[in-house]
Design an enzyme around this catalytic site. Sequence first.
Site, PDB file in Angstrom:
ATOM      1  N   GLU A  15     -13.426 -33.280   3.634  1.00 26.09           N
ATOM      2  CA  GLU A  15     -14.637 -34.097   3.733  1.00 26.09           C
ATOM      3  C   GLU A  15     -15.808 -33.443   2.995  1.00 26.09           C
ATOM      4  O   GLU A  15     -16.696 -34.113   2.495  1.00 26.09           O
ATOM      5  CB  GLU A  15     -14.973 -34.237   5.217  1.00 26.09           C
ATOM      6  CG  GLU A  15     -15.279 -35.650   5.647  1.00 26.09           C
ATOM      7  CD  GLU A  15     -15.624 -35.704   7.121  1.00 26.09           C
ATOM      8  OE1 GLU A  15     -14.871 -35.129   7.933  1.00 26.09           O
ATOM      9  OE2 GLU A  15     -16.656 -36.313   7.453  1.00 26.09           O
ATOM     10  N   GLU A  57     -30.379 -30.552  11.650  1.00 22.47           N
ATOM     11  CA  GLU A  57     -30.627 -29.548  12.714  1.00 22.47           C
ATOM     12  C   GLU A  57     -29.314 -28.857  13.088  1.00 22.47           C
ATOM     13  O   GLU A  57     -29.273 -27.638  13.278  1.00 22.47           O
ATOM     14  CB  GLU A  57     -31.224 -30.217  13.970  1.00 22.47           C
ATOM     15  CG  GLU A  57     -32.650 -30.712  13.817  1.00 22.47           C
ATOM     16  CD  GLU A  57     -32.748 -32.026  13.056  1.00 22.47           C
ATOM     17  OE1 GLU A  57     -31.722 -32.720  12.891  1.00 22.47           O
ATOM     18  OE2 GLU A  57     -33.862 -32.365  12.602  1.00 22.47           O
ATOM     19  N   GLY A  99     -13.922 -43.500  13.536  1.00 19.24           N
ATOM     20  CA  GLY A  99     -14.391 -43.825  14.890  1.00 19.24           C
ATOM     21  C   GLY A  99     -14.600 -42.560  15.704  1.00 19.24           C
ATOM     22  O   GLY A  99     -13.783 -42.255  16.578  1.00 19.24           O
ATOM     23  N   TYR A 100     -15.649 -41.829  15.400  1.00 24.54           N
ATOM     24  CA  TYR A 100     -15.963 -40.614  16.161  1.00 24.54           C
ATOM     25  C   TYR A 100     -17.133 -40.866  17.127  1.00 24.54           C
ATOM     26  O   TYR A 100     -17.015 -40.713  18.317  1.00 24.54           O
ATOM     27  CB  TYR A 100     -16.378 -39.475  15.209  1.00 24.54           C
ATOM     28  CG  TYR A 100     -15.290 -38.912  14.310  1.00 24.54           C
ATOM     29  CD1 TYR A 100     -13.944 -38.975  14.648  1.00 24.54           C
ATOM     30  CD2 TYR A 100     -15.620 -38.296  13.098  1.00 24.54           C
ATOM     31  CE1 TYR A 100     -12.966 -38.441  13.821  1.00 24.54           C
ATOM     32  CE2 TYR A 100     -14.655 -37.751  12.270  1.00 24.54           C
ATOM     33  CZ  TYR A 100     -13.321 -37.827  12.637  1.00 24.54           C
ATOM     34  OH  TYR A 100     -12.373 -37.296  11.817  1.00 24.54           O
ATOM     35  N   SER A 101     -18.287 -41.267  16.566  1.00 23.53           N
ATOM     36  CA  SER A 101     -19.532 -41.266  17.349  1.00 23.53           C
ATOM     37  C   SER A 101     -19.549 -42.335  18.440  1.00 23.53           C
ATOM     38  O   SER A 101     -18.964 -43.410  18.284  1.00 23.53           O
ATOM     39  CB  SER A 101     -20.732 -41.517  16.430  1.00 23.53           C
ATOM     40  OG  SER A 101     -20.743 -40.597  15.385  1.00 23.53           O
TER      41      SER A 101
HETATM   42  C1  LIG Z   1     -25.729 -43.638   7.726  1.00 26.59           C
HETATM   43  C2  LIG Z   1     -24.855 -43.184   8.839  1.00 26.59           C
HETATM   44  C3  LIG Z   1     -23.492 -43.438   8.790  1.00 26.59           C
HETATM   45  C4  LIG Z   1     -22.653 -43.001   9.830  1.00 26.59           C
HETATM   46  N1  LIG Z   1     -21.319 -43.291   9.781  1.00 26.59           N
HETATM   47  C5  LIG Z   1     -20.527 -42.928  10.813  1.00 26.59           C
HETATM   48  C6  LIG Z   1     -19.127 -43.252  10.827  1.00 26.59           C
HETATM   49  O1  LIG Z   1     -18.603 -43.861   9.900  1.00 26.59           O
HETATM   50  N2  LIG Z   1     -18.383 -42.914  11.897  1.00 26.59           N
HETATM   51  C7  LIG Z   1     -18.924 -42.240  12.956  1.00 26.59           C
HETATM   52  O2  LIG Z   1     -18.180 -41.925  13.888  1.00 26.59           O
HETATM   53  N3  LIG Z   1     -20.238 -41.908  12.980  1.00 26.59           N
HETATM   54  C8  LIG Z   1     -21.045 -42.246  11.945  1.00 26.59           C
HETATM   55  N4  LIG Z   1     -22.388 -41.941  11.967  1.00 26.59           N
HETATM   56  C9  LIG Z   1     -22.954 -41.289  13.146  1.00 26.59           C
HETATM   57  C10 LIG Z   1     -23.336 -39.851  12.913  1.00 26.59           C
HETATM   58  O3  LIG Z   1     -22.201 -39.033  12.821  1.00 26.59           O
HETATM   59  C11 LIG Z   1     -24.253 -39.443  14.075  1.00 26.59           C
HETATM   60  O4  LIG Z   1     -25.430 -40.225  13.968  1.00 26.59           O
HETATM   61  C12 LIG Z   1     -24.625 -37.985  14.019  1.00 26.59           C
HETATM   62  O5  LIG Z   1     -23.511 -37.180  14.319  1.00 26.59           O
HETATM   63  C13 LIG Z   1     -25.763 -37.650  15.011  1.00 26.59           C
HETATM   64  O6  LIG Z   1     -25.458 -38.117  16.279  1.00 26.59           O
HETATM   65  P1  LIG Z   1     -26.487 -39.055  17.104  1.00 26.59           P
HETATM   66  O7  LIG Z   1     -26.952 -40.142  16.229  1.00 26.59           O
HETATM   67  O8  LIG Z   1     -25.811 -39.412  18.375  1.00 26.59           O
HETATM   68  O9  LIG Z   1     -27.735 -38.125  17.380  1.00 26.59           O
HETATM   69  P2  LIG Z   1     -27.859 -37.045  18.543  1.00 26.59           P
HETATM   70  O10 LIG Z   1     -26.664 -36.161  18.545  1.00 26.59           O
HETATM   71  O11 LIG Z   1     -28.200 -37.749  19.821  1.00 26.59           O
HETATM   72  O12 LIG Z   1     -29.117 -36.232  18.058  1.00 26.59           O
HETATM   73  C14 LIG Z   1     -30.465 -36.715  18.190  1.00 26.59           C
HETATM   74  C15 LIG Z   1     -31.394 -35.674  17.593  1.00 26.59           C
HETATM   75  O13 LIG Z   1     -31.261 -34.434  18.351  1.00 26.59           O
HETATM   76  C16 LIG Z   1     -30.922 -33.378  17.459  1.00 26.59           C
HETATM   77  N5  LIG Z   1     -29.966 -32.480  18.120  1.00 26.59           N
HETATM   78  C17 LIG Z   1     -28.861 -32.815  18.817  1.00 26.59           C
HETATM   79  N6  LIG Z   1     -28.227 -31.714  19.270  1.00 26.59           N
HETATM   80  C18 LIG Z   1     -28.939 -30.649  18.820  1.00 26.59           C
HETATM   81  C19 LIG Z   1     -28.794 -29.244  18.943  1.00 26.59           C
HETATM   82  N7  LIG Z   1     -27.764 -28.697  19.590  1.00 26.59           N
HETATM   83  N8  LIG Z   1     -29.733 -28.448  18.346  1.00 26.59           N
HETATM   84  C20 LIG Z   1     -30.775 -28.994  17.654  1.00 26.59           C
HETATM   85  N9  LIG Z   1     -30.972 -30.324  17.517  1.00 26.59           N
HETATM   86  C21 LIG Z   1     -30.062 -31.155  18.082  1.00 26.59           C
HETATM   87  C22 LIG Z   1     -30.242 -34.037  16.278  1.00 26.59           C
HETATM   88  O14 LIG Z   1     -30.340 -33.242  15.113  1.00 26.59           O
HETATM   89  C23 LIG Z   1     -31.049 -35.323  16.146  1.00 26.59           C
HETATM   90  O15 LIG Z   1     -32.259 -35.078  15.465  1.00 26.59           O
HETATM   91  C24 LIG Z   1     -23.227 -42.333  10.933  1.00 26.59           C
HETATM   92  C25 LIG Z   1     -24.611 -42.080  10.964  1.00 26.59           C
HETATM   93  C26 LIG Z   1     -25.410 -42.500   9.931  1.00 26.59           C
HETATM   94  C27 LIG Z   1     -26.897 -42.227  10.000  1.00 26.59           C
END
Ligand SMILES: Cc1cc2nc3c(=O)[nH]c(=O)nc-3n(C[C@H](O)[C@H](O)[C@H](O)COP(=O)(O)OP(=O)(O)OC[C@H]3O[C@@H](n4cnc5c(N)ncnc54)[C@H](O)[C@@H]3O)c2cc1C
Length: 413
Positions: free
Chosen positions: A268, A398, A151-153
């Site tokens: 991890e 990214e 439960g991070y995101s």
């Molecule tokens: C299949 C899958 C399983 C997952 N499972 C889990 C889970 O079990 N538990 C959990 O907690 N999370 C989970 N996640 C979430 C995952 O960790 C996040 O989706 C990921 O960290 C990206 O965050 P976001 O989706 O909020 O995108 P954002 O952080 O909003 O990013 C949106 C876009 O902006 C770009 N971006 C953002 N910041 C920067 C920067 N500083 N420089 C350049 N580009 C940038 C990103 O690369 C991306 O393209 C999962 C995601 C997926 C796809």
Amino acid sequence: MTLLETASRLRPPELGPDEVRLRAIRQGGNSVEAFRAEIREWLADHWGEERAIRHRRLAERDRGWDPEFSRELGAKGWIGLGWPKAYGGQERSPADQMVFVEELAYAEAPLQVHQMAEMVVGPALIAHGTPEQRAEYLPCILRGEFSCALGYSESEAGSDLASLRTRAERVGEKWIIEGEKMWATNADKASHIWLAARTDRSAEPPHAGISVFLLPLDTPGIQIRPSMSMYGKTFSTTTYQDVAVPETAMVGPVNGGWRVITSALAAERMLIGRLVGVLQRVFDKILDHFRAAESGPQHLGHQADTLAKIGGLAADIEAARQFVFRNALLLQSGRIPVHEAAMTKMFAGELQERLGEGGLDLLGSAGLLSEEPGAPVAELEHLLRHSIMGVIGGGTSEIQRNIIATRGLGLPR
Ligand SMILES: Cc1cc2nc3c(=O)[nH]c(=O)nc-3n(C[C@H](O)[C@H](O)[C@H](O)COP(=O)(O)OP(=O)(O)OC[C@H]3O[C@@H](n4cnc5c(N)ncnc54)[C@H](O)[C@@H]3O)c2cc1C
């Protein structure tokens, strides 16, 4: 003197201390290969073709989740391979762990029941938990009987995890949790959640106000709403309303969660090796298809192009494997790979997309067949749908590129 003769008289380049250590570790490669053979033998007995086929027939959302298999692995002592012996592990080398992860992935063995608990929760409890927490959780993780979602995101906190808003406030002897988490893989199946929550809203920098909790997902006040992903598995939004947990649910010190989260990252990283095993398996299936089709004229029309694509993918998969093993060797030599791990994650994650797309180019529309009889490579279409995990899950490509440029090359943020 020929160029070759000149070259052979040159002194070899001086080796840095890392390289010296890496060479020494490589010489232990035979024991790694012996372990690989042992794993294959065990898998032949415990994850034979018939059982694997039965598992493959399950609905997509249930594949990978097999409590019985997790218990069998636990009984064999193959959960917690890298954990210290003092906590019931085997203290196996990172190279052994990589081989293990790769072989089980290649065999499509289902690991999801225990994997997050083994790779994230266990190592973090060993490093930061109380003796009571270790006594409560480590034995059942090792038996393969403990499952945990991450439960991070949150909707506004993914890449920038430090900005998370789910909060926990101390009231008497309890912590009261309020907020919402997104994308938690397997939260609809797991028994517990490993939750990052804000315990100091005014902390500067923001990551200094985060704590980690381990709590049962059936705690009153938690709602779990699964959504179907494009690759056929669920991930869930979990909401927390007036969720009361005892102080003992906190892992590590109050506001010390960032260290707990980042310390679990090294373990991890082993999971990237799993992806390479999956890629190799699908690639081998593509090869089998073309080998079998050698006698038929249908695939030979564009032979030169086909061979070039296959050769390129083979090189990429081998490169991904080398990245993974270099990380293992660095870990073994006492260094935590940071930008090296980012390179591996980025390269292997993007290779999943390239292999999926390249496979479709090679096989044409037949490559889109998955469950249907006669599908040339049944796994390919799913691999492509699942590639979102490689390029986003666990940190986007990214972000990995940023880490390489800043942490690896020392460029300013
Ligand atoms: C299949 C899958 C399983 C997952 N499972 C889990 C889970 O079990 N538990 C959990 O907690 N999370 C989970 N996640 C979430 C995952 O960790 C996040 O989706 C990921 O960290 C990206 O965050 P976001 O989706 O909020 O995108 P954002 O952080 O909003 O990013 C949106 C876009 O902006 C770009 N971006 C953002 N910041 C920067 C920067 N500083 N420089 C350049 N580009 C940038 C990103 O690369 C991306 O393209 C999962 C995601 C997926 C796809």
